[in-house]
Design an enzyme around this catalytic site. Structure first.
Site, PDB file in Angstrom:
ATOM      1  N   GLU A 292      -0.752  -0.843  -8.144  1.00  0.00           N
ATOM      2  CA  GLU A 292      -0.254  -1.851  -9.077  1.00  0.00           C
ATOM      3  C   GLU A 292      -1.341  -2.886  -9.391  1.00  0.00           C
ATOM      4  OE1 GLU A 292       3.345  -5.218  -9.207  1.00  0.00           O
ATOM      5  OE2 GLU A 292       2.771  -4.248  -7.326  1.00  0.00           O
ATOM      6  N   LYS A 363       7.054  -2.184 -16.372  1.00  0.00           N
ATOM      7  CA  LYS A 363       8.012  -2.459 -15.300  1.00  0.00           C
ATOM      8  C   LYS A 363       9.232  -3.179 -15.870  1.00  0.00           C
ATOM      9  CE  LYS A 363       8.342  -4.783 -10.804  1.00  0.00           C
ATOM     10  NZ  LYS A 363       7.654  -5.681  -9.847  1.00  0.00           N
ATOM     11  N   CYS A 413       6.029  -1.484  -7.795  1.00  0.00           N
ATOM     12  CA  CYS A 413       6.441  -2.415  -6.747  1.00  0.00           C
ATOM     13  C   CYS A 413       7.824  -2.059  -6.221  1.00  0.00           C
ATOM     14  CB  CYS A 413       6.359  -3.846  -7.268  1.00  0.00           C
ATOM     15  SG  CYS A 413       6.603  -5.119  -6.005  1.00  0.00           S
TER      16      CYS A 413
END
Length: 535
Positions: A292, A363, A413
């Site tokens: 990430e 995301k 995440c």
């Protein structure tokens, strides 16, 4: 109570303990509940002290027997939850010391506030168990059902926070976690809470069966889960015998400390570190995967960046990397118009060797206070991540297609901790890719808990999961949850690995979702009602 129902020996000793705990009042009752809650957190990864759940939950049930008011029942559960969540989620506070001068003062308020807020759910659980006019075995069953319902609600309400579900305490057992392929982590958590509270019956009066029966049933349940799991694994292909042909991944764990990750004088070196590690000699590497926000620049603002990234992408393959993405004010919004504002996204790109973008994912499950500030119009605080602009959310789970690799579902995440919400069921992928940056949490239990939760998604969905973390723990996990390779926490290195295959058929959980869990909750409550009538 009849003579035959009078407990003797160890039973009598446990009943005396139960009576003493029920007799506690005031601050002593609440202090013990808080301690028991903290003790229960030791069952979670990476400690896995599962037996501590028994004194923790049995003790809570015994205390509940002495409560005389609704307020007392709620506060008792709230105190237990405060200890449980503070001990299980203490590592959240470590993130506030990455920039200690700015955010350090918030740490105790953040941890206490998070634990206290989540403890409301456990307060409702004890209130529900107390309010139902059923004692003994029936109260144990109602408590287990209420805890599981509250955990499910916690995982879905607002943005959801299904962290540290008690079923993850079994992540050390490849056999037991196979059950999540059948009914998911919610149901395994229900059975775990029942098994932890069942021994509380030994402290109640009643027949031998009513005292020992619940613990015996719990033991048989988990013996059955373990046996079924071992049989499933015995009939599974041996690790390495069922890999995707022609695909070999390189996972890059650069171990960049969060304190320097976004420093202007360190950004270029951080990028070069990833490039050097990606260019190490290796046989047949087809895809490079970075974690990430591994790239500390915006692709749209750095003219040569795409070519630099593409230089490490193998021919016929791609570089899969996390990096921030920005849409400038007035940029096309995909509908023929412009969005009229600047938007920031936490994204994953598939970069081809020539520097072209083969696929893109934004995301959608953002971290409150980490990537955006909820109620920002009233809260005068900034988010923890660099920059003042809040991140925007993407449209939701999607399946990406990149050159030379089967379709995959990207998870950035903690998107990997949400059961049943890690892929697009209308465009089902062949594997899950979780890129993350757990450097925020240092050498704490947080990265281990994150890995354990992500691993369960692989078993539930019957899909392999590849996890690449900046500071670890990076891992390759097959569709049965078996670890095929890993890079330990706070180490720098690469992991060259094949890609395991997905299962040929959908798991029951992938097909039916939480329907089986809902059925188990209903069955638990029905048995509780039946046990009450036999009292």
């Amino acid at each position: 109570m009849t003579e035959a129902a009078v407990p003797r020996g160890s039973d009598a000793h446990l009943q005396r303990i139960a009576e003493r705990l029920a007799g506690l009042v005031g601050w002593r009752r609440l202090a013990l509940a808080c301690v028991l809650g903290a003790l229960s957190a030791a069952a979670l990864p990476p400690v896995y002290a599962v037996p501590v759940l028994i004194p923790a939950f049995a003790g809570l049930l015994w205390q509940l027997e002495g409560v005389r008011s609704r307020r007392g029942a709620f506060v008792l559960g709230w105190a237990f939850g405060l200890g449980h969540f503070a001990a299980g989620l203490y590592w959240v506070g470590i993130a506030f010391f990455v920039d200690a001068p700015t955010f350090g003062w918030m740490m105790p308020f953040a941890v206490a506030g998070l634990a206290g807020g989540l403890a409301i759910f456990t307060g409702v659980v004890t209130l529900a168990a107390w309010a139902v006019p059923w004692g003994g075995v029936s109260r144990i069953l109602v408590f287990a059902a209420a805890w599981s319902i509250a955990a499910w609600v916690r995982g879905h309400i607002l943005t959801g926070f299904p962290w540290n579900l008690l079923g993850t305490a079994w992540s050390f057992s490849d056999a037991v976690v196979q059950s999540t392929a059948l009914f998911g982590i919610w149901a395994l958590s229900l059975l775990t809470v029942f098994a932890a509270t069942a021994p509380a019956a030994l402290g109640f009066s009643g027949s031998v069966w009513r005292r020992w029966g619940p613990a015996a049933v719990a033991a048989l349940l988990f013996a059955g889960l373990a046996t079924g799991g071992m049989l499933r694994l015995a009939n599974a292909p041996a690790p390495g015998d069922n890999d995707v042909p022609g695909v070999r991944l390189r996972l890059v764990q650069a171990n960049v400390p969060q304190q320097i990750k976004w420093q202007r004088d360190q950004r270029l070196e951080n990028l070069k570190r990833h490039l050097r590690m990606s260019r190490k000699p290796g046989d047949g590497i087809t895809h490079i995967i970075w974690p990430e926000t591994a790239v500390p620049y915006f692709l749209s603002r750095q003219g040569e960046l795409a070519e630099i990234l593409g230089s490490v992408a193998p021919r016929g393959g791609a570089l899969l990397t996390g990096l921030p993405r920005i849409e400038e004010a007035g940029a096309a919004d995909g509908t023929g118009g412009t969005n009229g504002r600047r938007a920031l996204y936490n994204s994953l790109f598939a970069i081809e060797p020539e520097g072209g973008v083969a696929a893109l994912y934004d995301k959608f499950h953002l971290v409150p206070f980490g990537e955006y500030v909820p109620f920002s119009e009233w809260l005068p605080v900034e988010k923890l991540t660099a920059g003042r602009t809040d991140f925007s959310a993407g449209p939701g789970p999607r399946t990406l297609r990149a050159p030379g690799v089967p379709p995959f579902s990207p998870l950035i995440c903690y998107e990997a901790i949400f059961p049943g919400n890690v892929l697009n069921p209308n465009d089902r992928p062949s594997w899950l890719l979780n890129v993350t940056n757990d450097a925020w949490f240092g050498n704490s239990t947080g990265p281990y808990q994150h890995l354990a939760s992500a691993r369960l998604r692989a078993v539930e969905e019957g899909l392999p999961l590849v996890r690449v973390a900046n500071t670890g723990i990076s891992a390759v996990i097959d569709a049965y949850g078996r670890m095929r390779g890993r890079l330990d926490l706070l180490t720098q290195g690469t992991l060259d690995t094949p890609l395991p295959r997905a299962l040929d058929r959908l798991t029951p959980y992938a097909r039916y979702g939480d329907v089986v869990f809902a059925g188990l909750v209903f069955l638990t409550l029905a048995v509780a009602a039946a046990a009450r009538r036999r009292t």
